[in-house]
Design an enzyme around this catalytic site. Structure first.
Site, PDB file in Angstrom:
ATOM      1  N   LEU A  71       1.107  -1.496   0.061  1.00 13.99           N
ATOM      2  CA  LEU A  71      -0.318  -0.123  -0.003  1.00 13.99           C
ATOM      3  C   LEU A  71       0.503   1.356  -0.185  1.00 13.99           C
ATOM      4  O   LEU A  71       1.974   1.255   0.240  1.00 13.99           O
ATOM      5  CB  LEU A  71      -0.955   0.105   1.143  1.00 13.99           C
ATOM      6  CG  LEU A  71      -1.556  -1.219   1.281  1.00 13.99           C
ATOM      7  CD1 LEU A  71      -2.043  -1.577   2.785  1.00 13.99           C
ATOM      8  CD2 LEU A  71      -2.673  -0.570   0.866  1.00 13.99           C
ATOM      9  N   THR A 102       6.372   0.861   1.773  1.00  9.04           N
ATOM     10  CA  THR A 102       7.594   1.342   1.999  1.00  9.04           C
ATOM     11  C   THR A 102       6.682   2.981   3.332  1.00  9.04           C
ATOM     12  O   THR A 102       6.432   3.499   3.059  1.00  9.04           O
ATOM     13  CB  THR A 102       8.059   2.280   1.514  1.00  9.04           C
ATOM     14  OG1 THR A 102       8.689   1.495   0.838  1.00  9.04           O
ATOM     15  CG2 THR A 102       9.043   3.059   2.754  1.00  9.04           C
ATOM     16  N   LYS A 177      15.374   0.106   4.298  1.00 11.19           N
ATOM     17  CA  LYS A 177      14.528   0.220   3.387  1.00 11.19           C
ATOM     18  C   LYS A 177      14.986   1.950   3.290  1.00 11.19           C
ATOM     19  O   LYS A 177      15.014   3.099   1.823  1.00 11.19           O
ATOM     20  CB  LYS A 177      13.277   0.141   3.010  1.00 11.19           C
ATOM     21  CG  LYS A 177      12.645   1.204   2.239  1.00 11.19           C
ATOM     22  CD  LYS A 177      12.788   0.358   0.834  1.00 11.19           C
ATOM     23  CE  LYS A 177      12.049   1.355  -0.521  1.00 11.19           C
ATOM     24  NZ  LYS A 177      12.148   0.895  -2.322  1.00 11.19           N
ATOM     25  N   LYS A 245       7.063  10.734   0.090  1.00  9.34           N
ATOM     26  CA  LYS A 245       7.128   9.901   1.151  1.00  9.34           C
ATOM     27  C   LYS A 245       7.879   9.353   1.673  1.00  9.34           C
ATOM     28  O   LYS A 245       8.768   9.139   3.211  1.00  9.34           O
ATOM     29  CB  LYS A 245       5.775   9.083   0.838  1.00  9.34           C
ATOM     30  CG  LYS A 245       4.854   8.534   1.735  1.00  9.34           C
ATOM     31  CD  LYS A 245       5.767   7.264   1.703  1.00  9.34           C
ATOM     32  CE  LYS A 245       5.729   6.548   0.321  1.00  9.34           C
ATOM     33  NZ  LYS A 245       6.137   5.193   0.878  1.00  9.34           N
TER      34      LYS A 245
HETATM   35  P1  NAD Z   1       0.829   2.376  -5.779  1.00  8.30           P
HETATM   36  O1  NAD Z   1      -0.153   3.940  -6.154  1.00  8.30           O
HETATM   37  O2  NAD Z   1       1.007   2.276  -7.619  1.00  8.30           O
HETATM   38  O3  NAD Z   1       0.090   0.818  -5.459  1.00  8.30           O
HETATM   39  C1  NAD Z   1      -1.374   0.909  -3.777  1.00  8.30           C
HETATM   40  C2  NAD Z   1      -2.079  -0.111  -4.286  1.00  8.30           C
HETATM   41  O4  NAD Z   1      -2.462   0.410  -2.872  1.00  8.30           O
HETATM   42  C3  NAD Z   1      -3.409   0.622  -5.294  1.00  8.30           C
HETATM   43  O5  NAD Z   1      -3.782   0.530  -5.817  1.00  8.30           O
HETATM   44  C4  NAD Z   1      -4.788   1.955  -4.089  1.00  8.30           C
HETATM   45  O6  NAD Z   1      -5.721   1.660  -4.796  1.00  8.30           O
HETATM   46  C5  NAD Z   1      -4.004   0.340  -3.221  1.00  8.30           C
HETATM   47  N1  NAD Z   1      -5.006   1.170  -1.843  1.00  8.30           N
HETATM   48  C6  NAD Z   1      -4.792   2.273  -1.631  1.00  8.30           C
HETATM   49  N2  NAD Z   1      -5.503   2.338  -0.287  1.00  8.30           N
HETATM   50  C7  NAD Z   1      -5.912   0.576  -0.015  1.00  8.30           C
HETATM   51  C8  NAD Z   1      -6.646  -0.011   1.081  1.00  8.30           C
HETATM   52  N3  NAD Z   1      -7.236   0.658   1.877  1.00  8.30           N
HETATM   53  N4  NAD Z   1      -7.570  -0.962   1.154  1.00  8.30           N
HETATM   54  C9  NAD Z   1      -7.122  -1.199  -0.304  1.00  8.30           C
HETATM   55  N5  NAD Z   1      -6.473  -1.457  -1.233  1.00  8.30           N
HETATM   56  C10 NAD Z   1      -5.311   0.340  -0.909  1.00  8.30           C
HETATM   57  O7  NAD Z   1       1.827   2.051  -5.647  1.00  8.30           O
HETATM   58  P2  NAD Z   1       2.924   1.730  -5.402  1.00  8.30           P
HETATM   59  O8  NAD Z   1       3.900   2.054  -6.694  1.00  8.30           O
HETATM   60  O9  NAD Z   1       3.109  -0.390  -5.594  1.00  8.30           O
HETATM   61  O10 NAD Z   1       3.340   1.477  -4.595  1.00  8.30           O
HETATM   62  C11 NAD Z   1       3.452   0.674  -3.141  1.00  8.30           C
HETATM   63  C12 NAD Z   1       4.583   0.735  -2.084  1.00  8.30           C
HETATM   64  O11 NAD Z   1       5.912   0.777  -2.046  1.00  8.30           O
HETATM   65  C13 NAD Z   1       4.504   2.478  -0.917  1.00  8.30           C
HETATM   66  O12 NAD Z   1       5.403   2.061   0.010  1.00  8.30           O
HETATM   67  C14 NAD Z   1       6.000   1.828  -2.129  1.00  8.30           C
HETATM   68  O13 NAD Z   1       6.924   3.609  -1.564  1.00  8.30           O
HETATM   69  C15 NAD Z   1       6.728   1.483  -2.182  1.00  8.30           C
HETATM   70  N6  NAD Z   1       7.579   0.900  -3.672  1.00  8.30           N
HETATM   71  C16 NAD Z   1       7.173   1.303  -4.590  1.00  8.30           C
HETATM   72  C17 NAD Z   1       8.443   1.487  -5.763  1.00  8.30           C
HETATM   73  C18 NAD Z   1       7.742   1.726  -7.221  1.00  8.30           C
HETATM   74  O14 NAD Z   1       8.938   1.572  -8.678  1.00  8.30           O
HETATM   75  N7  NAD Z   1       6.686   2.171  -7.306  1.00  8.30           N
HETATM   76  C19 NAD Z   1       9.201   0.061  -5.585  1.00  8.30           C
HETATM   77  C20 NAD Z   1       9.914  -0.052  -4.470  1.00  8.30           C
HETATM   78  C21 NAD Z   1       8.890   0.033  -3.014  1.00  8.30           C
END
Ligand code: NAD
Length: 300
Positions: A71, A102, A177, A245
């Site tokens: 999330l 994260t 991280k 963030k």
């Molecule tokens: P994103 O915003 O693409 O996906 C998050 C998903 O969570 C969305 O589909 C959203 O609808 C869903 N969501 C939000 N609240 C919700 C709830 N209460 N119940 C159910 N679903 C819910 O984000 P992402 O890029 O996939 O990143 C997710 C996490 O991983 C973050 O913390 C980010 O910092 C970390 N991260 C991202 C990357 C990257 O390159 N994108 C790399 C490493 C770590």
């Protein structure tokens, strides 16, 4: 997939850029996946690829060996884990919750304590490797929690990552991280500065990057994000607002522990500049837009 080939079952919450690919890799490893996201279209799409479409967080966890959250931020994970209809109120049968988002280490420790009080293992296991690592199942996974929680998580981690390390007690995964993000942010800033200086000096930027990649300034960021910076391509992979963030979390921890981190503070302000200019949904390479403004340059 026939029932006999199902190794395990996991509830997966959060099917965004990262979660979608991670859920697919769990499925490829023969694990049954019960998916939930507040975006119904994301759930439906994964259902067409063989996942079970869950109607709620509790439904995703029902009968599963574990539940995994991927999330955006701390309040999202707290709502999914501690909320009235959340995972702790409806724990998976295997009594294991893994958060791969994260978020703040201190929040992970709180959730770990709440889960431990009810006999549920809680592991913080953030990842590095971006959408490409998520798609290829080559993520670096840094896990905090008990040895038992880490051991129970292994079959799921193995399906999503290649470098999987138990780095300490609850919250330690998030701390490692944040150290990763601090280095990435400052590295992106350094590359922007090199490109700004090279551009103003009139050198060929593609050649500049190639030469730097052959020497001691080479980095993952220069390799993967450098070309997009040079081409002024702002398209998202890992978004500016998500990095901000993470850098805020770095600042919070630095303040809480009285550890001065001047370079992190400076790059955090550049990310704030980007978001203030409406660039939060761009990819991280688009930090170059801040340098474009500082050098009164709009294209290269
Ligand atoms: P994103 O915003 O693409 O996906 C998050 C998903 O969570 C969305 O589909 C959203 O609808 C869903 N969501 C939000 N609240 C919700 C709830 N209460 N119940 C159910 N679903 C819910 O984000 P992402 O890029 O996939 O990143 C997710 C996490 O991983 C973050 O913390 C980010 O910092 C970390 N991260 C991202 C990357 C990257 O390159 N994108 C790399 C490493 C770590």
């Amino acid at each position: 997939m026939s029932q006999s080939t199902v190794l395990r079952t996991v509830g997966f919450i959060g099917l965004g850029t990262m979660g979608r690919e991670m859920a697919l890799n769990l499925m490829k490893a023969g694990i049954a996946v019960r998916v939930f996201d507040v975006r119904r279209e994301a759930v439906d799409e994964l259902a067409t690829l063989g996942a079970h479409a869950a109607a709620s967080v509790a439904d995703a966890a029902q009968g599963a060996d574990a539940a995994i959250a991927m999330l955006p931020n701390t309040p999202d994970v707290e709502a999914v884990v501690l909320g009235e209809d959340g995972l702790l109120a409806n724990p998976p049968a295997g009594r294991l919750i893994i958060d791969m988002s994260t978020i703040a280490p201190v929040a992970e420790r709180r959730m770990h304590a709440a889960c431990a009080a009810q006999g549920v293992e809680y592991v913080d296991a953030p990842v590095s490797g971006g959408p490409i690592g998520a798609k290829n199942g080559t993520l670096t996974i840094m896990a905090g929690g008990t040895a038992q929680g880490f051991e129970m998580s292994q079959p799921f981690f193995k399906a999503m990552g290649t470098t999987v390390t138990h780095v300490g007690a609850s919250g330690a995964g998030q701390t490692v991280k944040l150290c990763n993000q601090l280095i990435c942010g400052i590295n992106i800033q350094a590359i922007c500065e090199a490109i700004a200086l090279g551009r103003a000096s009139g050198v060929d930027l593609k050649q500049l990057r190639e030469v730097l990649m052959g020497g001691s300034a080479a980095s993952w960021m220069l390799d993967k994000l450098g070309p997009a910076m040079i081409d002024a391509d702002t398209a998202a992979g890992f978004r500016i607002d998500l990095m901000l963030k993470d850098l805020r979390l770095v600042q919070e921890q630095s303040h809480a522990l009285n550890v001065p981190l001047p370079a992190s503070a400076m790059v955090t302000n550049q990310y704030l500049d980007a978001v203030a200019h409406g660039e939060g949904r761009n990819g991280n390479q688009a930090l170059f837009c801040v340098y474009d403004r500082m050098t009164a340059q709009t294209s290269r």
